[in-house]
Design a protein around this motif. Sequence first.
Motif, PDB file in Angstrom:
ATOM      1  N   SER A   1       0.832  -1.216   0.000  1.00 27.89           N
ATOM      2  CA  SER A   1       0.000   0.000   0.000  1.00 27.89           C
ATOM      3  C   SER A   1       0.859   1.254   0.000  1.00 27.89           C
ATOM      4  N   ILE A   2       1.937   1.232   0.785  1.00 31.66           N
ATOM      5  CA  ILE A   2       2.828   2.391   0.839  1.00 31.66           C
ATOM      6  C   ILE A   2       3.482   2.611  -0.527  1.00 31.66           C
ATOM      7  N   LEU A   3       3.951   1.531  -1.137  1.00 31.02           N
ATOM      8  CA  LEU A   3       4.625   1.662  -2.439  1.00 31.02           C
ATOM      9  C   LEU A   3       3.646   2.120  -3.524  1.00 31.02           C
ATOM     10  N   SER A   4       2.419   1.589  -3.499  1.00 31.03           N
ATOM     11  CA  SER A   4       1.470   1.986  -4.547  1.00 31.03           C
ATOM     12  C   SER A   4       0.934   3.401  -4.310  1.00 31.03           C
ATOM     13  N   SER A   5       0.908   3.840  -3.049  1.00 25.67           N
ATOM     14  CA  SER A   5       0.390   5.187  -2.762  1.00 25.67           C
ATOM     15  C   SER A   5       1.442   6.267  -2.934  1.00 25.67           C
ATOM     16  N   PHE A   6       2.693   5.941  -2.611  1.00 26.05           N
ATOM     17  CA  PHE A   6       3.738   6.985  -2.576  1.00 26.05           C
ATOM     18  C   PHE A   6       4.928   6.680  -3.500  1.00 26.05           C
ATOM     19  N   ASN A   7       4.801   5.679  -4.337  1.00 25.70           N
ATOM     20  CA  ASN A   7       5.822   5.309  -5.336  1.00 25.70           C
ATOM     21  C   ASN A   7       7.061   4.630  -4.767  1.00 25.70           C
ATOM     22  N   SER A   8       7.583   5.152  -3.671  1.00 26.98           N
ATOM     23  CA  SER A   8       8.760   4.511  -3.065  1.00 26.98           C
ATOM     24  C   SER A   8       8.722   4.745  -1.558  1.00 26.98           C
ATOM     25  N   PHE A   9       9.463   3.917  -0.824  1.00 26.82           N
ATOM     26  CA  PHE A   9       9.509   4.104   0.621  1.00 26.82           C
ATOM     27  C   PHE A   9      10.174   5.437   0.958  1.00 26.82           C
ATOM     28  N   ASP A  10      11.214   5.790   0.215  1.00 23.58           N
ATOM     29  CA  ASP A  10      11.905   7.064   0.471  1.00 23.58           C
ATOM     30  C   ASP A  10      10.972   8.252   0.287  1.00 23.58           C
ATOM     31  N   ASN A  11      10.128   8.165  -0.729  1.00 26.67           N
ATOM     32  CA  ASN A  11       9.176   9.252  -0.963  1.00 26.67           C
ATOM     33  C   ASN A  11       8.143   9.338   0.162  1.00 26.67           C
ATOM     34  N   PHE A  12       7.696   8.157   0.623  1.00 22.01           N
ATOM     35  CA  PHE A  12       6.770   8.113   1.767  1.00 22.01           C
ATOM     36  C   PHE A  12       7.420   8.753   3.002  1.00 22.01           C
ATOM     37  N   LYS A  13       8.654   8.356   3.269  1.00 22.71           N
ATOM     38  CA  LYS A  13       9.373   8.860   4.448  1.00 22.71           C
ATOM     39  C   LYS A  13       9.546  10.375   4.350  1.00 22.71           C
ATOM     40  N   SER A  14       9.870  10.826   3.156  1.00 19.92           N
ATOM     41  CA  SER A  14      10.080  12.245   2.957  1.00 19.92           C
ATOM     42  C   SER A  14       8.772  13.029   3.134  1.00 19.92           C
ATOM     43  N   LYS A  15       7.655  12.463   2.661  1.00 13.21           N
ATOM     44  CA  LYS A  15       6.357  13.139   2.803  1.00 13.21           C
ATOM     45  C   LYS A  15       5.916  13.207   4.264  1.00 13.21           C
ATOM     46  N   LEU A  16       6.113  12.093   4.994  1.00  9.61           N
ATOM     47  CA  LEU A  16       5.717  12.084   6.407  1.00  9.61           C
ATOM     48  C   LEU A  16       6.616  13.041   7.203  1.00  9.61           C
ATOM     49  N   SER A  17       7.905  13.061   6.869  1.00 11.62           N
ATOM     50  CA  SER A  17       8.833  13.980   7.543  1.00 11.62           C
ATOM     51  C   SER A  17       8.453  15.431   7.262  1.00 11.62           C
ATOM     52  N   ASP A  18       8.073  15.716   6.013  1.00 10.52           N
ATOM     53  CA  ASP A  18       7.636  17.077   5.672  1.00 10.52           C
ATOM     54  C   ASP A  18       6.413  17.483   6.487  1.00 10.52           C
ATOM     55  N   ALA A  19       5.474  16.544   6.643  1.00  9.16           N
ATOM     56  CA  ALA A  19       4.267  16.835   7.431  1.00  9.16           C
ATOM     57  C   ALA A  19       4.657  17.150   8.878  1.00  9.16           C
ATOM     58  N   ALA A  20       5.631  16.414   9.398  1.00 11.81           N
ATOM     59  CA  ALA A  20       6.090  16.629  10.781  1.00 11.81           C
ATOM     60  C   ALA A  20       6.840  17.952  10.913  1.00 11.81           C
ATOM     61  N   MET A  21       7.631  18.282   9.905  1.00 13.95           N
ATOM     62  CA  MET A  21       8.449  19.495   9.962  1.00 13.95           C
ATOM     63  C   MET A  21       7.627  20.758   9.703  1.00 13.95           C
ATOM     64  N   SER A  22       6.612  20.646   8.859  1.00 17.76           N
ATOM     65  CA  SER A  22       5.861  21.845   8.494  1.00 17.76           C
ATOM     66  C   SER A  22       4.725  22.148   9.474  1.00 17.76           C
ATOM     67  N   ARG A  23       4.498  21.264  10.432  1.00 19.98           N
ATOM     68  CA  ARG A  23       3.504  21.570  11.472  1.00 19.98           C
ATOM     69  C   ARG A  23       4.084  22.642  12.382  1.00 19.98           C
ATOM     70  N   PHE A  24       3.566  23.863  12.284  1.00 21.00           N
ATOM     71  CA  PHE A  24       4.094  24.976  13.079  1.00 21.00           C
ATOM     72  C   PHE A  24       3.601  24.844  14.511  1.00 21.00           C
ATOM     73  N   GLY A  25       4.537  24.886  15.474  1.00 24.16           N
ATOM     74  CA  GLY A  25       4.152  24.726  16.869  1.00 24.16           C
ATOM     75  C   GLY A  25       3.882  23.269  17.186  1.00 24.16           C
ATOM     76  N   SER A  26       2.925  23.024  18.100  1.00 26.26           N
ATOM     77  CA  SER A  26       2.695  21.666  18.593  1.00 26.26           C
ATOM     78  C   SER A  26       1.665  20.922  17.756  1.00 26.26           C
ATOM     79  N   GLY A  27       1.877  19.634  17.586  1.00 27.47           N
ATOM     80  CA  GLY A  27       0.895  18.832  16.861  1.00 27.47           C
ATOM     81  C   GLY A  27       1.413  17.457  16.529  1.00 27.47           C
TER      82      GLY A  27
END
Length: 241
Positions: A138-164
């Motif tokens: 599911s991860i590979l079909s949704s995000f093309n590669s594991f690295d891309n998935f990891k990068s997207k989740l990391s971006d979501a974590a980094m771009s959350r301003f303040g707490s969340g």
Amino acid sequence: MEKRTQRRTFIKQSIGASLAMGAHPMLAGNLLANENQPSAFLQTPLSYAFNALEPNIDAMTMELHYTKHAAAYTKNLNEAAVAEIKGVNLSIEEVLRKISSFSVKMRNNGGGHFNHEFFWKTMKPGASVLHDGKLKESILSSFNSFDNFKSKLSDAAMSRFGSGWAWLYVDEKKLLQIGSTPNQDNPLMDVSNIKGAPILGLDVWEHAYYLKYQNRRAEYVSNWFNLIDWKKVEERLIVLG
Ligand code: MN
């Protein structure tokens, strides 16, 4: 004195047994609740020691996070439940799905309770390996590669301003999605901008990493990937069908 200790031990063991048998958590809560009060929400014991996630998360952070921060959310949720649920047995998920009909106190602490219980179970000591299976596919079909998935989740974590929180969740079309929520909100809440069933969540409040990482959230996020219990995440996906 001895009798009281025995009784306390009995109550603890009964709760443990109820949980072990897969009883509804609210039933276990009933053992502690006054009959005029709604059932208590419980913080479940960690399945690993405070120092078990080192060096990625240090023991002091884990101890404070579990015994102070998360414990306070659970305590305050129970206070809100006494005032607002009034003896009606609702699971925490049921409360969150209609959180707009409750107070801000319920939203913050109900979210805080659920998110932390979820977070502890998303991590485990030892090697973190995503084996072949439904989740990996599911991860590979949704995000093309594991690295891309990891990068997207990391971006979501980094771009959350303040707490969340950053989330991997399954939306109403059964598609895997990545997103983030402020404060203690989560995708189960009817007030959330992203909606669905979370299968993986990352706490990006400073209390989750500041003692070891200070302002280096990116390093915490990167190291946190070493702790993910992929088997648990896959179980959550499979249950959703
Ligand atoms: Mn936290």
